[in-house]
Design an enzyme around this catalytic site. Structure first.
Site, PDB file in Angstrom:
ATOM      1  N   LYS A  22      -8.129  -5.754  14.165  1.00 34.44           N
ATOM      2  CA  LYS A  22      -7.975  -4.632  15.101  1.00 34.44           C
ATOM      3  C   LYS A  22      -8.411  -5.039  16.510  1.00 34.44           C
ATOM      4  O   LYS A  22      -7.714  -4.778  17.484  1.00 34.44           O
ATOM      5  CB  LYS A  22      -8.820  -3.438  14.644  1.00 34.44           C
ATOM      6  CG  LYS A  22      -8.959  -2.353  15.690  1.00 34.44           C
ATOM      7  CD  LYS A  22      -9.815  -1.214  15.217  1.00 34.44           C
ATOM      8  CE  LYS A  22     -11.252  -1.250  15.651  1.00 34.44           C
ATOM      9  NZ  LYS A  22     -11.508  -1.033  17.084  1.00 34.44           N
ATOM     10  N   ASN A  23      -9.565  -5.685  16.600  1.00 36.80           N
ATOM     11  CA  ASN A  23     -10.102  -5.984  17.930  1.00 36.80           C
ATOM     12  C   ASN A  23      -9.375  -7.139  18.615  1.00 36.80           C
ATOM     13  O   ASN A  23      -9.632  -7.418  19.785  1.00 36.80           O
ATOM     14  CB  ASN A  23     -11.606  -6.276  17.847  1.00 36.80           C
ATOM     15  CG  ASN A  23     -12.395  -5.008  17.576  1.00 36.80           C
ATOM     16  OD1 ASN A  23     -11.851  -3.906  17.612  1.00 36.80           O
ATOM     17  ND2 ASN A  23     -13.679  -5.160  17.284  1.00 36.80           N
ATOM     18  N   ARG A  94     -11.401   3.827  23.153  1.00 35.16           N
ATOM     19  CA  ARG A  94     -12.067   3.092  24.221  1.00 35.16           C
ATOM     20  C   ARG A  94     -11.274   1.862  24.661  1.00 35.16           C
ATOM     21  O   ARG A  94     -11.249   1.511  25.840  1.00 35.16           O
ATOM     22  CB  ARG A  94     -13.458   2.675  23.746  1.00 35.16           C
ATOM     23  CG  ARG A  94     -14.186   1.911  24.815  1.00 35.16           C
ATOM     24  CD  ARG A  94     -15.594   1.590  24.456  1.00 35.16           C
ATOM     25  NE  ARG A  94     -16.086   0.544  25.329  1.00 35.16           N
ATOM     26  CZ  ARG A  94     -16.666   0.735  26.504  1.00 35.16           C
ATOM     27  NH1 ARG A  94     -16.838   1.948  26.943  1.00 35.16           N
ATOM     28  NH2 ARG A  94     -17.061  -0.276  27.230  1.00 35.16           N
ATOM     29  N   CYS A 118     -15.817   5.490  19.647  1.00 36.50           N
ATOM     30  CA  CYS A 118     -16.973   5.866  18.824  1.00 36.50           C
ATOM     31  C   CYS A 118     -18.154   6.225  19.716  1.00 36.50           C
ATOM     32  O   CYS A 118     -18.374   5.591  20.742  1.00 36.50           O
ATOM     33  CB  CYS A 118     -17.394   4.696  17.948  1.00 36.50           C
ATOM     34  SG  CYS A 118     -16.241   4.307  16.654  1.00 36.50           S
ATOM     35  N   ARG A 123     -21.874   3.086  26.431  1.00 27.95           N
ATOM     36  CA  ARG A 123     -20.647   2.319  26.631  1.00 27.95           C
ATOM     37  C   ARG A 123     -20.095   2.429  28.047  1.00 27.95           C
ATOM     38  O   ARG A 123     -18.970   2.883  28.271  1.00 27.95           O
ATOM     39  CB  ARG A 123     -19.599   2.702  25.581  1.00 27.95           C
ATOM     40  CG  ARG A 123     -20.124   2.541  24.187  1.00 27.95           C
ATOM     41  CD  ARG A 123     -19.082   2.585  23.124  1.00 27.95           C
ATOM     42  NE  ARG A 123     -18.416   1.306  22.935  1.00 27.95           N
ATOM     43  CZ  ARG A 123     -17.599   1.033  21.927  1.00 27.95           C
ATOM     44  NH1 ARG A 123     -17.347   1.953  21.035  1.00 27.95           N
ATOM     45  NH2 ARG A 123     -17.025  -0.139  21.822  1.00 27.95           N
ATOM     46  N   ASP A 309     -20.846  -4.752  14.537  1.00 28.78           N
ATOM     47  CA  ASP A 309     -19.913  -3.985  13.696  1.00 28.78           C
ATOM     48  C   ASP A 309     -20.216  -4.123  12.204  1.00 28.78           C
ATOM     49  O   ASP A 309     -19.714  -3.340  11.395  1.00 28.78           O
ATOM     50  CB  ASP A 309     -18.459  -4.417  13.968  1.00 28.78           C
ATOM     51  CG  ASP A 309     -17.955  -3.896  15.304  1.00 28.78           C
ATOM     52  OD1 ASP A 309     -18.681  -3.144  15.977  1.00 28.78           O
ATOM     53  OD2 ASP A 309     -16.813  -4.243  15.683  1.00 28.78           O
ATOM     54  N   ARG A 401      -9.018   4.443  11.763  1.00 26.42           N
ATOM     55  CA  ARG A 401      -8.767   3.794  13.052  1.00 26.42           C
ATOM     56  C   ARG A 401      -8.865   2.276  12.912  1.00 26.42           C
ATOM     57  O   ARG A 401      -8.316   1.545  13.723  1.00 26.42           O
ATOM     58  CB  ARG A 401      -9.829   4.227  14.085  1.00 26.42           C
ATOM     59  CG  ARG A 401      -9.600   5.583  14.693  1.00 26.42           C
ATOM     60  CD  ARG A 401     -10.600   5.825  15.812  1.00 26.42           C
ATOM     61  NE  ARG A 401     -10.763   4.617  16.589  1.00 26.42           N
ATOM     62  CZ  ARG A 401     -11.924   4.149  17.058  1.00 26.42           C
ATOM     63  NH1 ARG A 401     -13.022   4.816  16.862  1.00 26.42           N
ATOM     64  NH2 ARG A 401     -11.966   3.048  17.755  1.00 26.42           N
TER      65      ARG A 401
HETATM   66  C1  UD1 Z   1     -15.901  -4.557  21.407  1.00 29.93           C
HETATM   67  C2  UD1 Z   1     -15.307  -4.166  20.081  1.00 29.93           C
HETATM   68  C3  UD1 Z   1     -16.316  -3.363  19.261  1.00 29.93           C
HETATM   69  C4  UD1 Z   1     -17.629  -4.120  19.136  1.00 29.93           C
HETATM   70  C5  UD1 Z   1     -18.137  -4.576  20.504  1.00 29.93           C
HETATM   71  C6  UD1 Z   1     -19.362  -5.479  20.415  1.00 29.93           C
HETATM   72  C7  UD1 Z   1     -12.954  -3.993  20.654  1.00 29.93           C
HETATM   73  C8  UD1 Z   1     -11.765  -3.126  20.818  1.00 29.93           C
HETATM   74  N1  UD1 Z   1     -14.111  -3.378  20.321  1.00 29.93           N
HETATM   75  O1  UD1 Z   1     -16.171  -3.351  22.119  1.00 29.93           O
HETATM   76  O2  UD1 Z   1     -15.763  -3.135  17.968  1.00 29.93           O
HETATM   77  O3  UD1 Z   1     -18.598  -3.282  18.535  1.00 29.93           O
HETATM   78  O4  UD1 Z   1     -17.102  -5.308  21.194  1.00 29.93           O
HETATM   79  O5  UD1 Z   1     -19.095  -6.563  19.605  1.00 29.93           O
HETATM   80  O6  UD1 Z   1     -12.882  -5.203  20.775  1.00 29.93           O
HETATM   81  N2  UD1 Z   1     -21.570  -2.811  28.372  1.00 29.93           N
HETATM   82  C9  UD1 Z   1     -22.099  -2.503  29.598  1.00 29.93           C
HETATM   83  N3  UD1 Z   1     -21.253  -2.444  30.668  1.00 29.93           N
HETATM   84  C10 UD1 Z   1     -19.922  -2.692  30.553  1.00 29.93           C
HETATM   85  C11 UD1 Z   1     -19.394  -3.023  29.292  1.00 29.93           C
HETATM   86  C12 UD1 Z   1     -20.258  -3.076  28.204  1.00 29.93           C
HETATM   87  O7  UD1 Z   1     -23.291  -2.263  29.718  1.00 29.93           O
HETATM   88  O8  UD1 Z   1     -19.210  -2.622  31.564  1.00 29.93           O
HETATM   89  C13 UD1 Z   1     -22.471  -2.837  27.196  1.00 29.93           C
HETATM   90  C14 UD1 Z   1     -22.109  -1.766  26.179  1.00 29.93           C
HETATM   91  O9  UD1 Z   1     -22.648  -0.528  26.516  1.00 29.93           O
HETATM   92  C15 UD1 Z   1     -22.703  -2.325  24.918  1.00 29.93           C
HETATM   93  C16 UD1 Z   1     -22.524  -3.831  25.096  1.00 29.93           C
HETATM   94  O10 UD1 Z   1     -22.310  -4.048  26.485  1.00 29.93           O
HETATM   95  O11 UD1 Z   1     -24.059  -2.009  24.829  1.00 29.93           O
HETATM   96  C17 UD1 Z   1     -21.390  -4.420  24.319  1.00 29.93           C
HETATM   97  O12 UD1 Z   1     -20.178  -3.826  24.724  1.00 29.93           O
HETATM   98  P1  UD1 Z   1     -18.802  -4.623  24.785  1.00 29.93           P
HETATM   99  O13 UD1 Z   1     -19.018  -6.043  24.371  1.00 29.93           O
HETATM  100  O14 UD1 Z   1     -18.160  -4.353  26.092  1.00 29.93           O
HETATM  101  O15 UD1 Z   1     -17.991  -3.895  23.653  1.00 29.93           O
HETATM  102  P2  UD1 Z   1     -16.499  -3.383  23.684  1.00 29.93           P
HETATM  103  O16 UD1 Z   1     -15.626  -4.384  24.351  1.00 29.93           O
HETATM  104  O17 UD1 Z   1     -16.468  -1.977  24.119  1.00 29.93           O
END
Ligand code: UD1
Length: 422
Positions: A22-23, A94, A118, A123, A309, A401
């Site tokens: 999925k990711n 997201r 979620c 986030r 995850d 999802r």
């Molecule tokens: C992706 C995955 C999700 C997984 C996560 C961490 C997808 C579609 N989803 O989510 O399943 O749980 O990686 O492995 O690939 N953060 C900030 N600022 C930002 C962006 C992120 O502070 O601009 C923080 C987030 O709040 C969180 C951490 O960084 O605490 C990790 O987030 P991120 O790696 O961005 O996860 P996603 O890409 O949303």
């Protein structure tokens, strides 16, 4: 609303074939917006999130032909007709934020509302926006903080240090930088396998990117990208979930179509628990029917650390293992919503900030529980398979999802689970 009904099951036995990730598929689909030519993505899992991404990309003007029964999505973005991502779709998922980089690179404009997904933490997306600004985009957010507008004449390469190795921010910046003028370097980039998969696809499309899978990614901008065909990597989180399903049920399952390198931390932790894990050409054999399991501790980290995850499914396992285990969640600040649900089933778990202490080994019993989020939902399903009596799982749309044919796959292994429409 549909729900899952689960009865205590015998140890799971047999083989399960893992679906495309999925990711990985979601950023690949977003990347298809970068080319006028046709892109074909194979092994795309039949998931709600993939359907949402299809609708989102279509709304931007691309032709999308999705045959999810055959796991194929074809996208031709000959023309981008809109640069505003529809709010009703963005708030549902997201990963919609991933169209930001491609839209900006292709049209010089992108308007998007703050994404949903979620409720596992705050986030924020400031790292995505920091990246777009560094590449020369003008980024504004409306007063309510709900709509982001980005525009630029021509993106220009830059060196961008990420304060945290965010997966989504790394992907967005890589996609935006593909057609920027000059060289972009992302420092402290995320190293997840899904990023390497995206970069492999972009390079097939004519991009010039090096360093994926390390913490420094270098992108030399090119004029144009062309269409390409790509097979999505297997889903390492689905693989991990079925490995843990084998362990929690004290069964023996051969997990096929898995890349062992991608699930090293899960294999290591299962072995620490006393589970036999054997890698062969056929897949990963997980055998937990020999003797008592042992408690252990886990700490989630960005890749190659233990994946956030997998935290909740693994916690479900630890509730069934005699002794005390500790879980430390360092990636998301609010990823313990499943704890309340596991407690309803008799689990003894204390949470203090980012740390959860599990007193395992007590008997779980069936209960009416909620899938609080995608992976938390998987955790209660796994617990339901070994709980005495009947477990009813509500809000299963979260689970659907992210897990393709979850019920069918568990049933084929002997899991007593069925989907019921209300
Ligand atoms: C992706 C995955 C999700 C997984 C996560 C961490 C997808 C579609 N989803 O989510 O399943 O749980 O990686 O492995 O690939 N953060 C900030 N600022 C930002 C962006 C992120 O502070 O601009 C923080 C987030 O709040 C969180 C951490 O960084 O605490 C990790 O987030 P991120 O790696 O961005 O996860 P996603 O890409 O949303």
């Amino acid at each position: 609303m549909a729900k899952y009904i689960i009865e205590k099951s015998d140890p799971l036995r047999g083989e399960v074939t893992i679906s495309g990730a999925k990711n990985a598929v979601l950023p690949l689909m977003a990347a298809a917006l970068l080319s006028e030519g046709p892109c074909v993505i194979r092994d795309a899992p039949a998931l709600k999130d993939v359907e949402i991404m299809c609708r989102l990309i279509e709304a931007l003007g691309a032709e999308v032909d999705a045959d999810l029964d055959q796991n194929v999505v074809s996208i031709t973005a000959k023309e981008i007709k809109a640069y505003q991502a529809p709010m009703d779709l963005v708030v549902k998922m997201r990963a919609s934020i991933l169209v930001l980089g491609p839209l900006l690179a292709r049209t010089g404009h992108a308007v998007i509302s703050m994404p949903g997904g979620c409720a596992i933490g705050d986030r924020p997306i400031e790292l995505h926006l920091k990246g777009m600004r560094a590449l020369g985009a003008d980024v504004t957010i409306n007063e309510e903080g709900s709509i982001i507008t980005c525009s630029c004449e021509q993106l220009r390469g830059a060196t961008i240090y990420l304060d945290f190795p965010s997966v989504g921010a790394t992907e967005n910046i890589v996609m935006a930088a593909c057609m920027a003028r000059g060289t972009t370097i992302i420092e402290n980039a995320a190293q997840e396998p899904e990023i390497t998969d995206l970069v492999n696809f972009l390079n097939k499309m004519g991009a010039r990117i090096k360093g994926a899978g390390t913490d420094t990614i270098k992108i030399e901008g090119v004029e144009k990208l062309h269409g390409a065909m790509h097979y999505v990597i297997p889903d390492r989180i689905e693989s991990g979930t079925f490995m843990v399903a084998a362990a929690i049920s004290r069964g023996t399952v051969l997990v096929k179509n898995v890349l062992p390198d991608h699930v090293k931390p899960v294999m290591a932790k299962l072995k620490e628990c006393g589970v036999e894990v054997v890698v062969s050409d056929e897949g990963i054999l997980v055998n937990a029917d020999k003797g008592e399991l042992i408690s252990t501790d886990i700490k989630t980290l960005p890749y190659p650390g233990f994946p956030t995850d997998m935290q909740s499914p693994f916690m479900a396992l630890l509730t069934t293992v005699e002794g005390t285990s500790a879980v430390i969640e360092t990636v998301f600040e609010n990823r313990y919503m499943h704890v309340k649900e596991l407690r309803k089933m008799g689990a003894s778990i204390k949470v203090d900030g980012r740390c959860a202490i599990i007193e395992g080994g007590g008997k779980l019993h069936g209960a009416k529980v909620n899938a609080t989020d995608l992976r938390g939902g998987a955790a209660v399903v796994l617990a339901g398979l070994v709980a005495e009596g009947r477990t009813e799982v509500d809000s299963i749309y979260h689970i659907e999802r992210g897990y393709e044919h979850f019920v069918e796959k568990l049933r084929a292994l002997g899991g007593r689970i069925r989907r019921e429409e209300d």
